[in-house]
Design an enzyme around this catalytic site. Structure first.
Site, PDB file in Angstrom:
ATOM      1  N   ASP A 139       0.834  -1.198   0.000  1.00  0.00           N
ATOM      2  CA  ASP A 139       0.000   0.000   0.000  1.00  0.00           C
ATOM      3  C   ASP A 139       0.875   1.257   0.000  1.00  0.00           C
ATOM      4  O   ASP A 139       0.626   2.205   0.747  1.00  0.00           O
ATOM      5  CB  ASP A 139      -0.922  -0.006   1.230  1.00  0.00           C
ATOM      6  CG  ASP A 139      -2.006   1.062   1.144  1.00  0.00           C
ATOM      7  OD1 ASP A 139      -2.285   1.531   0.036  1.00  0.00           O
ATOM      8  OD2 ASP A 139      -2.560   1.434   2.198  1.00  0.00           O
ATOM      9  N   CYS A 197     -26.532  -9.077  -6.634  1.00  0.00           N
ATOM     10  CA  CYS A 197     -26.468  -8.505  -5.284  1.00  0.00           C
ATOM     11  C   CYS A 197     -26.019  -7.044  -5.344  1.00  0.00           C
ATOM     12  O   CYS A 197     -25.066  -6.701  -6.040  1.00  0.00           O
ATOM     13  CB  CYS A 197     -25.507  -9.309  -4.414  1.00  0.00           C
ATOM     14  SG  CYS A 197     -25.292  -8.656  -2.737  1.00  0.00           S
ATOM     15  N   CYS A 254     -21.481  -7.700   2.780  1.00  0.00           N
ATOM     16  CA  CYS A 254     -21.108  -8.539   1.639  1.00  0.00           C
ATOM     17  C   CYS A 254     -21.291 -10.024   1.985  1.00  0.00           C
ATOM     18  O   CYS A 254     -20.667 -10.524   2.927  1.00  0.00           O
ATOM     19  CB  CYS A 254     -19.661  -8.281   1.234  1.00  0.00           C
ATOM     20  SG  CYS A 254     -19.102  -9.338  -0.130  1.00  0.00           S
TER      21      CYS A 254
END
Length: 355
Positions: A139, A197, A254
């Site tokens: 990152d 979804c 989720c």
């Protein structure tokens, strides 16, 4: 350099070494991001990155790894689960007087831990084949880690723009080794298992999703509490609730996260009871206390001023009580105009005039 036959054996050995170092999955890709470069350009052109100018800097180095690290032939992508144990995540959001801190930030900063493990992986590879060119990223620098992970077969881009894995959900960190090794590549992940979804899009507290896989960061609570340096837009503050560092809502709902596994890393366990701290308690921290309690934590990167700004918003959304009002009033004379403005707003939310 290894021959093609040796390279296949080496790839298998790299997976074994990575597993022993605590990585849950490894994938290998070529330094070619293809359509991901066009997607980034479109996203930036729309201004969805807000104040994150670093997303637009460095030219094509972000999307062309060989420009960032010359002679890069392969990218080794790894993932590491970070979900702590029983943190009762969703329950915290229904307790407005408690602070909600994104699950990834409850323990020690993952950057150093994963970079150290990637360095160890590179050194162990050197022990097998001798010196080779590499550079580790976690990152950091202009690296499109999720796009590289897709290319390496680690998962797909969910509608919430997170990388999702069928066996692990999305609660994991990513890291990369850019190498000059001619390793065999894995198949890119080309399937999309989100189907019809839309739970993540519907759940977002601030309606930050323009559409599937397209996030307007300027409305995202993670951006507002971590990346934004100035005042949080007033119209978004009531929608933030008690979320004071990051937001997990789109992951909490989720369905694939029912497969998320508890981390094996003790460094990612909650520290200083941050998973159950009251907003008032955190707001009363002096700068010295903030620095002490966030040592080695990703929270420290925002500094004490923005920490108080975020908490003031949380307190403005908290239950009206004497402790909340007293805590806010104690910061009315803070030297920072940014903090004073958010404190004034919070008091007015409780019907208290600051003047």
């Amino acid at each position: 350099m290894p021959t093609s036959a040796d390279a296949a054996d080496l790839a298998g050995e790299i997976r074994r070494l990575a597993d022993a170092l605590g990585f849950q999955q490894v994938g290998i890709s070529a330094p070619d991001l293809g359509q991901h470069e066009r997607w980034l350009e479109s996203w930036l052109a729309a201004g969805y990155h807000g104040e994150m100018q670093w997303m637009a800097s460095h030219g094509t180095k972000r999307t062309r790894p060989a420009e960032l690290v010359p002679d890069t032939r392969r990218v080794i992508s790894v993932r590491m689960d970070y979900l702590p144990g029983d943190t009762q995540m969703a329950r915290r959001l229904s307790q407005p007087d408690l602070a909600y801190i994104s699950r990834y930030a409850l323990g020690r900063d993952y950057h150093k831990l994963m970079r150290r493990r990637l360095q160890q992986l590179a050194e162990q590879i050197q022990g097998l084949i001798g010196p080779f060119g590499y550079r580790a990223f976690v990152d950091s620098a202009p690296v499109m880690e999720r796009a590289l992970a897709v290319q390496a077969g680690l998962g797909w881009f969910g509608k919430n723009s997170m990388l999702i894995n069928r066996q692990a959900g999305s609660y994991f960190f990513l890291g990369e080794l850019f190498t000059d090794l001619p390793l065999p590549v894995d198949q890119p992940y080309t399937q999309d298992h989100c189907g019809s979804c839309s739970a993540c899009l519907d759940r977002c507290p601030t309606n930050a999703f323009v559409g599937p896989q397209v996030l307007d960061a300027r409305r995202c609570i993670s951006y507002l509490t971590i990346e934004l340096k100035g005042a949080i837009p007033e119209e978004l503050r009531p929608l933030m609730g008690n979320r004071v560092f990051g937001c997990d809502d789109c992951q909490l709902v989720c369905p694939w996260n029912r497969f998320a596994r508890e981390t094996r890393e003790t460094d990612f366990a909650p520290r200083h009871r941050l998973d159950q701290a009251e907003l008032v308690t955190l707001f009363r921290w002096s700068e010295d206390e903030f620095l002490r309690y966030t040592e080695g934590s990703p929270i420290r990167r925002i500094g004490h001023e923005r920490w108080l700004r975020n908490l003031a918003v949380g307190l403005g959304n908290a239950t009206t009580s004497i402790p909340v009002i007293e805590a806010l009033r104690a910061r009315l004379d803070h030297p920072s105009m940014l903090i004073r403005e958010h404190v004034t707003w919070a008091l007015e939310r409780h019907g208290v005039k600051s003047g």
